[in-house]
Design a protein around this motif. Sequence first.
Motif, PDB file in Angstrom:
ATOM      1  N   PRO A   6       1.714  31.863  75.552  1.00  0.00           N
ATOM      2  CA  PRO A   6       1.789  30.479  75.093  1.00  0.00           C
ATOM      3  C   PRO A   6       1.921  30.420  73.574  1.00  0.00           C
ATOM      4  CG  PRO A   6      -0.413  31.000  75.924  1.00  0.00           C
ATOM      5  CD  PRO A   6       0.446  32.202  76.155  1.00  0.00           C
ATOM      6  N   LEU A   7       2.365  29.284  73.075  1.00  0.00           N
ATOM      7  CA  LEU A   7       2.446  29.092  71.637  1.00  0.00           C
ATOM      8  C   LEU A   7       1.049  29.186  71.041  1.00  0.00           C
ATOM      9  CD1 LEU A   7       5.035  26.199  71.622  1.00  0.00           C
ATOM     10  CD2 LEU A   7       5.422  28.547  70.882  1.00  0.00           C
ATOM     11  N   THR A   8       0.964  29.574  69.778  1.00  0.00           N
ATOM     12  CA  THR A   8      -0.314  29.881  69.148  1.00  0.00           C
ATOM     13  C   THR A   8      -0.838  28.727  68.299  1.00  0.00           C
ATOM     14  OG1 THR A   8       0.707  30.750  67.147  1.00  0.00           O
ATOM     15  CG2 THR A   8       0.404  32.298  68.988  1.00  0.00           C
ATOM     16  N   TYR A   9      -2.023  28.937  67.784  1.00  0.00           N
ATOM     17  CA  TYR A   9      -2.642  28.017  66.823  1.00  0.00           C
ATOM     18  C   TYR A   9      -1.691  27.777  65.654  1.00  0.00           C
ATOM     19  CZ  TYR A   9      -5.746  26.509  63.067  1.00  0.00           C
ATOM     20  OH  TYR A   9      -6.313  25.833  62.017  1.00  0.00           O
ATOM     21  N   TRP A  10      -1.113  28.861  65.128  1.00  0.00           N
ATOM     22  CA  TRP A  10      -0.268  28.739  63.943  1.00  0.00           C
ATOM     23  C   TRP A  10       1.034  28.005  64.238  1.00  0.00           C
ATOM     24  CZ3 TRP A  10      -2.621  28.866  59.679  1.00  0.00           C
ATOM     25  CH2 TRP A  10      -3.757  29.647  59.533  1.00  0.00           C
ATOM     26  N   ASN A  11       1.565  28.130  65.465  1.00  0.00           N
ATOM     27  CA  ASN A  11       2.738  27.332  65.828  1.00  0.00           C
ATOM     28  C   ASN A  11       2.421  25.841  65.703  1.00  0.00           C
ATOM     29  OD1 ASN A  11       3.289  29.759  68.299  1.00  0.00           O
ATOM     30  ND2 ASN A  11       4.720  29.400  66.624  1.00  0.00           N
ATOM     31  N   GLY A  12       1.280  25.447  66.232  1.00  0.00           N
ATOM     32  CA  GLY A  12       0.878  24.040  66.160  1.00  0.00           C
ATOM     33  C   GLY A  12       0.568  23.593  64.744  1.00  0.00           C
ATOM     34  N   PHE A  13      -0.119  24.433  63.991  1.00  0.00           N
ATOM     35  CA  PHE A  13      -0.488  24.085  62.615  1.00  0.00           C
ATOM     36  C   PHE A  13       0.752  23.902  61.748  1.00  0.00           C
ATOM     37  CE2 PHE A  13      -1.778  25.115  58.269  1.00  0.00           C
ATOM     38  CZ  PHE A  13      -2.891  24.297  58.117  1.00  0.00           C
ATOM     39  N   LEU A  14       1.654  24.891  61.786  1.00  0.00           N
ATOM     40  CA  LEU A  14       2.844  24.837  60.933  1.00  0.00           C
ATOM     41  C   LEU A  14       3.807  23.727  61.329  1.00  0.00           C
ATOM     42  CD1 LEU A  14       3.480  28.653  60.466  1.00  0.00           C
ATOM     43  CD2 LEU A  14       2.518  27.033  58.803  1.00  0.00           C
ATOM     44  N   LEU A  15       3.844  23.392  62.599  1.00  0.00           N
ATOM     45  CA  LEU A  15       4.715  22.303  63.036  1.00  0.00           C
ATOM     46  C   LEU A  15       4.403  21.016  62.281  1.00  0.00           C
ATOM     47  CD1 LEU A  15       6.832  20.968  64.892  1.00  0.00           C
ATOM     48  CD2 LEU A  15       5.025  20.699  66.599  1.00  0.00           C
ATOM     49  N   GLN A  16       3.140  20.784  61.933  1.00  0.00           N
ATOM     50  CA  GLN A  16       2.769  19.531  61.275  1.00  0.00           C
ATOM     51  C   GLN A  16       3.389  19.404  59.886  1.00  0.00           C
ATOM     52  OE1 GLN A  16       1.501  17.633  63.636  1.00  0.00           O
ATOM     53  NE2 GLN A  16       1.709  19.614  64.633  1.00  0.00           N
ATOM     54  N   PHE A  17       3.605  20.525  59.222  1.00  0.00           N
ATOM     55  CA  PHE A  17       4.191  20.491  57.883  1.00  0.00           C
ATOM     56  C   PHE A  17       5.707  20.339  57.926  1.00  0.00           C
ATOM     57  CE2 PHE A  17       0.075  22.327  57.362  1.00  0.00           C
ATOM     58  CZ  PHE A  17      -0.383  21.741  56.204  1.00  0.00           C
ATOM     59  N   LEU A  18       6.283  20.501  59.113  1.00  0.00           N
ATOM     60  CA  LEU A  18       7.719  20.325  59.293  1.00  0.00           C
ATOM     61  C   LEU A  18       8.030  19.085  60.135  1.00  0.00           C
ATOM     62  CD1 LEU A  18       8.560  24.045  60.083  1.00  0.00           C
ATOM     63  CD2 LEU A  18       8.803  22.857  57.899  1.00  0.00           C
ATOM     64  N   ASN A  19       7.003  18.437  60.627  1.00  0.00           N
ATOM     65  CA  ASN A  19       7.152  17.279  61.497  1.00  0.00           C
ATOM     66  C   ASN A  19       7.261  16.033  60.615  1.00  0.00           C
ATOM     67  OD1 ASN A  19       6.905  15.210  63.359  1.00  0.00           O
ATOM     68  ND2 ASN A  19       5.289  16.210  64.515  1.00  0.00           N
ATOM     69  N   VAL A  20       8.486  15.607  60.382  1.00  0.00           N
ATOM     70  CA  VAL A  20       8.733  14.481  59.483  1.00  0.00           C
ATOM     71  C   VAL A  20       8.041  13.222  59.986  1.00  0.00           C
ATOM     72  CG1 VAL A  20      10.523  13.053  58.438  1.00  0.00           C
ATOM     73  CG2 VAL A  20      10.883  15.498  58.690  1.00  0.00           C
ATOM     74  N   LYS A  21       7.947  13.067  61.306  1.00  0.00           N
ATOM     75  CA  LYS A  21       7.265  11.885  61.864  1.00  0.00           C
ATOM     76  C   LYS A  21       5.820  11.827  61.379  1.00  0.00           C
ATOM     77  CE  LYS A  21       5.695   9.717  66.124  1.00  0.00           C
ATOM     78  NZ  LYS A  21       5.463   9.872  67.546  1.00  0.00           N
ATOM     79  N   VAL A  22       5.115  12.949  61.425  1.00  0.00           N
ATOM     80  CA  VAL A  22       3.718  12.990  60.992  1.00  0.00           C
ATOM     81  C   VAL A  22       3.616  12.761  59.492  1.00  0.00           C
ATOM     82  CG1 VAL A  22       1.754  14.559  60.692  1.00  0.00           C
ATOM     83  CG2 VAL A  22       2.881  14.397  62.898  1.00  0.00           C
ATOM     84  N   ILE A  23       4.464  13.413  58.727  1.00  0.00           N
ATOM     85  CA  ILE A  23       4.420  13.267  57.269  1.00  0.00           C
ATOM     86  C   ILE A  23       4.686  11.822  56.873  1.00  0.00           C
ATOM     87  CG2 ILE A  23       5.556  13.919  55.114  1.00  0.00           C
ATOM     88  CD1 ILE A  23       6.091  16.687  56.484  1.00  0.00           C
ATOM     89  N   MET A  24       5.729  11.233  57.432  1.00  0.00           N
ATOM     90  CA  MET A  24       6.063   9.854  57.085  1.00  0.00           C
ATOM     91  C   MET A  24       5.010   8.868  57.593  1.00  0.00           C
ATOM     92  SD  MET A  24       8.511   9.970  55.182  1.00  0.00           S
ATOM     93  CE  MET A  24       9.660  11.194  54.640  1.00  0.00           C
ATOM     94  N   LEU A  25       4.427   9.172  58.739  1.00  0.00           N
ATOM     95  CA  LEU A  25       3.355   8.329  59.268  1.00  0.00           C
ATOM     96  C   LEU A  25       2.190   8.296  58.284  1.00  0.00           C
ATOM     97  CD1 LEU A  25       2.538   6.664  61.766  1.00  0.00           C
ATOM     98  CD2 LEU A  25       1.545   8.737  62.701  1.00  0.00           C
ATOM     99  N   GLY A  26       1.837   9.457  57.754  1.00  0.00           N
ATOM    100  CA  GLY A  26       0.755   9.511  56.770  1.00  0.00           C
ATOM    101  C   GLY A  26       1.108   8.807  55.479  1.00  0.00           C
ATOM    102  N   LEU A  27       2.314   9.031  55.005  1.00  0.00           N
ATOM    103  CA  LEU A  27       2.725   8.425  53.733  1.00  0.00           C
ATOM    104  C   LEU A  27       2.944   6.923  53.848  1.00  0.00           C
ATOM    105  CD1 LEU A  27       5.153  11.177  52.418  1.00  0.00           C
ATOM    106  CD2 LEU A  27       2.826  10.675  51.643  1.00  0.00           C
ATOM    107  N   ALA A  28       3.295   6.448  55.033  1.00  0.00           N
ATOM    108  CA  ALA A  28       3.496   5.013  55.217  1.00  0.00           C
ATOM    109  C   ALA A  28       2.191   4.295  55.529  1.00  0.00           C
ATOM    110  CB  ALA A  28       4.505   4.775  56.336  1.00  0.00           C
TER     111      ALA A  28
END
Length: 198
Positions: free
Chosen positions: A106-128
Amino acid sequence: MTLSIYLSFVTYACATTVLPGPNNVLLLAAAGQFGFRRCIRLLLGIWSGLVTVMLIAGGFCSVLGTLIPSIAPVFKYVGAVYILYLAYKTFRRSPIRTEGQDVERPLTYWNGFLLQFLNVKVIMLGLASYPGYFLPYGHSVWLVVLFALTMTACCGLGNLVWAAAGSLLCPLYNRYYKAVNSVMALLLIYCAAKIVFL
């Protein structure tokens, strides 16, 4: 910040984070493939990444707001490429392991963690979200922490719903895994396309 404004923010956060996005679609596919328990590391990675991104977004919102025009296109394309990679991995997955059969991990902890820094939806959600709901009430560290923890809790609720749905549908997944993987990969491709063409 008043309780009514905070509750308004919670409603907004839950509504926007329960919708299909890279995290939720990935968790649905991963839990369908490996079961809920084997996706806990991925889930914890997603939550750790979420709280980290939200802390950064809240803490540096004013600075990042001036940098968005130059940073957003980079995150947009890098994030889309990573999501396409996840779509490829989802499409290539095998049915859930049966006795004596090798299967991908299965995908790892780091796959999930790093996805957040590349997930524009999450980044923009936070910034908005932070400037609209929290910034008018000051620059307190506690407001930033409250924002990050609330966003992560709301996102986490949506993540749990999607992962549980994938896990509960495991027997159906084994039977129709090619079709399910194809649909999940297409949904991830759709998420990547939305990011690029927004």
